[in-house]
Design an enzyme around this catalytic site. Structure first.
Site, short mmCIF file in Angstrom:
data_model
loop_
_atom_site.label_atom_id
_atom_site.label_comp_id
_atom_site.label_asym_id
_atom_site.label_seq_id
_atom_site.Cartn_x
_atom_site.Cartn_y
_atom_site.Cartn_z
N ASP A 94 0.59 5.12 -9.17
CA ASP A 94 1.14 5.78 -7.99
C ASP A 94 0.32 7.04 -7.70
O ASP A 94 0.10 7.87 -8.59
CB ASP A 94 2.60 6.15 -8.32
CG ASP A 94 3.40 6.58 -7.11
OD1 ASP A 94 3.04 6.18 -5.99
OD2 ASP A 94 4.41 7.29 -7.31
N ASP A 116 -4.88 7.62 -3.17
CA ASP A 116 -4.27 8.45 -2.13
C ASP A 116 -5.29 9.47 -1.63
O ASP A 116 -5.43 10.56 -2.17
CB ASP A 116 -3.03 9.15 -2.68
CG ASP A 116 -2.35 10.02 -1.64
OD1 ASP A 116 -2.89 10.13 -0.52
OD2 ASP A 116 -1.28 10.59 -1.94
N GLU A 146 -3.45 5.33 1.66
CA GLU A 146 -2.50 6.10 2.47
C GLU A 146 -3.21 6.77 3.64
O GLU A 146 -4.27 7.35 3.50
CB GLU A 146 -1.78 7.15 1.62
CG GLU A 146 -0.75 7.96 2.43
CD GLU A 146 0.22 8.77 1.58
OE1 GLU A 146 0.56 8.34 0.47
OE2 GLU A 146 0.65 9.85 2.06
N GLY A 191 10.86 13.79 -3.17
CA GLY A 191 11.78 14.71 -3.80
C GLY A 191 13.21 14.62 -3.28
O GLY A 191 13.56 13.69 -2.54
N HIS A 234 6.66 5.61 1.19
CA HIS A 234 6.88 6.55 0.06
C HIS A 234 8.10 7.41 0.39
O HIS A 234 8.61 7.38 1.50
CB HIS A 234 5.65 7.42 -0.13
CG HIS A 234 4.55 6.72 -0.85
ND1 HIS A 234 4.16 7.05 -2.12
CD2 HIS A 234 3.78 5.67 -0.49
CE1 HIS A 234 3.19 6.25 -2.50
NE2 HIS A 234 2.93 5.39 -1.53
N ILE A 278 10.89 4.47 -4.83
CA ILE A 278 12.09 5.23 -5.21
C ILE A 278 11.90 5.83 -6.59
O ILE A 278 11.69 5.11 -7.57
CB ILE A 278 13.34 4.31 -5.17
CG1 ILE A 278 13.58 3.81 -3.74
CG2 ILE A 278 14.57 5.05 -5.72
CD1 ILE A 278 14.62 2.73 -3.60
N ASP A 279 11.96 7.12 -6.66
CA ASP A 279 11.85 7.85 -7.92
C ASP A 279 13.00 8.84 -8.07
O ASP A 279 13.78 8.81 -9.04
CB ASP A 279 10.49 8.57 -7.96
CG ASP A 279 10.20 9.23 -9.30
OD1 ASP A 279 11.07 9.17 -10.20
OD2 ASP A 279 9.11 9.79 -9.48
P1 13P Z 1 11.20 9.77 -3.78
O1 13P Z 1 10.93 11.17 -4.23
O2 13P Z 1 11.87 9.75 -2.44
O3 13P Z 1 11.94 8.99 -4.79
O4 13P Z 1 9.78 9.06 -3.54
C1 13P Z 1 9.07 8.48 -4.60
C2 13P Z 1 7.68 8.09 -4.24
O5 13P Z 1 7.30 8.00 -3.09
C3 13P Z 1 6.78 7.77 -5.34
O6 13P Z 1 5.48 7.55 -4.91
O1 G3H Z 2 5.33 10.48 -5.53
C1 G3H Z 2 5.66 11.13 -6.49
C2 G3H Z 2 6.50 10.49 -7.55
O2 G3H Z 2 7.86 10.73 -7.31
C3 G3H Z 2 6.06 10.92 -8.90
O3 G3H Z 2 6.42 12.21 -9.19
O4 G3H Z 2 4.42 13.40 -10.10
O5 G3H Z 2 6.73 14.13 -10.68
O6 G3H Z 2 5.81 12.02 -11.62
P1 G3H Z 2 5.80 12.98 -10.48
ZN ZN Z 3 4.86 8.66 -3.22
#
Ligand code: 13P
Ligand code: G3H
Ligand code: ZN
Length: 333
Positions: A94, A116, A146, A191, A234, A278-279
């Site tokens: 990612d 990216d 992207e 976020g 994203h 989704i993170d």
């Molecule tokens: P969220 O912060 O909305 O979960 O997005 C995650 C993301 O785009 C990871 O690349």
């Molecule tokens: O796009 C970002 C993801 O949510 C990953 O976040 O860099 O904190 O692991 P991170």
């Molecule tokens: Zn992302």
């Protein structure tokens, strides 16, 4: 050099072709620890959903790339143990930001990488993406690029304001870079604070923020220019308010956390959007469950007693996303 095929993983090509045709989206869930991975695999095995396991460069630093790779390999075996006969699991980098990082992941068993270059000038973004594509395609690894900039924090890249993807650029970009899928900017951001209060209205009854709609007109224009081409969204967490409430009621402080409403994601999933990232929602589910257990049982010190409930909560969350939002259940029997 390890090829992902030897690990039982798949790239995104077939997943995306089916998702675009079928009007659903593949979940791309980030992971950096065992409980998240267990929850993702359990949810996908129980719903028979194809899945993309995403590793950010931050996750790589946190958990170690070698360990994450073996965890993904273990995930395939775990999925089968759970009775999922033909798991379709992709291991994806990612927000890769350099050719070297993408190459290292390709060489190390990843089946898909994102380069990216969205913060670079247009021609530099194309050149960098093309270089990654030329390398990755030799090993049948798929590449996400992207175009357009999301607001918020993208790993180490900070964009104060989002710049929607320009539909007039997408044909040229996709053709010249050779990317397999394209992440676009239509108003989402990373976020748990996706929109500033001044961008929203407030529900008079609950006092909660009501976010502005995504730019579906821009998405439609992009779709018209690149019919059938896989589009990625994203920053697609919805920031469930029940988790925010639990966090705030148990010692947390997340005022005005707000995400993308699920009905908008459902609409996007039916379009050319075939990968939804989704993170943050998983982080919120985890944190809410941990805070609750520790607040109710201040003497608890066995991590399994709070990471276990956190894992259960994430399984619920992932299944909900798969079945109610993305529509990917039953697509990998
Ligand atoms: P969220 O912060 O909305 O979960 O997005 C995650 C993301 O785009 C990871 O690349
Ligand atoms: O796009 C970002 C993801 O949510 C990953 O976040 O860099 O904190 O692991 P991170
Ligand atoms: Zn992302």
């Amino acid at each position: 050099m390890v090829n992902y095929k030897d690990l039982g993983l798949v790239n995104t090509r077939e997943m995306f072709a089916k998702a675009v045709d079928g009007g659903y989206a593949i979940p791309a869930f980030n992971f950096n620890n065992m409980e998240q991975l267990q929850a993702i695999i359990k949810a996908c095995a129980e719903t028979k959903s194809p899945v993309i396991l995403q590793v950010s460069s931050g996750a790589r630093k946190y958990a170690n790339q070698t360990l994450l790779r073996y965890m993904a390999e273990g995930a395939v075996a775990y999925a089968k143990e759970l009775g999922w006969e033909h798991p379709q699991i992709c291991l994806h980098l990612d927000h890769g930001d350099t050719f070297e990082l993408c190459k290292s992941c390709v060489d190390f068993g990843f089946s898909s990488v994102m380069i990216d270059g969205s913060s670079l000038p247009y021609e530099e973004n194309i050149a960098l993406t093309k270089k990654v594509v030329e390398y990755a395609h030799q090993f049948d690894v798929t590449v996400e690029a992207e175009l357009g900039v999301l607001a918020g924090v993208e790993d180490d890249v900070v964009a104060e304001e989002s710049h929607y993807t320009k539909p007039e650029e997408v044909i040229d970009f996709a053709t010249r870079s050779g990317c397999d899928s394209l992440a676009i900017s239509i108003g989402t951001s990373h976020g748990a604070y996706k929109f500033k209060p001044e961008q929203c209205t407030r529900d008079p009854q609950t006092g909660r923020l009501v976010p502005p709609p995504l730019a579906f007109d821009v998405l439609a224009e992009i779709e018209k220019k690149l019919p059938g081409f896989p589009i990625v969204l994203h920053g697609s967490s919805s920031v469930p308010q029940e988790y925010v409430d639990i966090i705030n009621a148990n010692g947390g402080n997340m005022p005005d956390a707000v995400g993308v409403p699920e009905d908008q994601l459902r609409k996007a999933a039916k379009s050319a959007v075939c990968k939804i990232n989704i993170d943050s929602d998983s982080r919120l589910a985890f944190t809410a469950a941990v805070r609750k257990v520790l607040a109710e049982k201040p003497g608890e010190f066995d991590p399994r007693k709070y990471c276990g409930p956190a894992r259960d909560e994430m399984v619920k969350l992932y299944k909900h996303k798969i079945i109610e939002v993305l529509g990917s259940d039953g697509k990998a029997e």
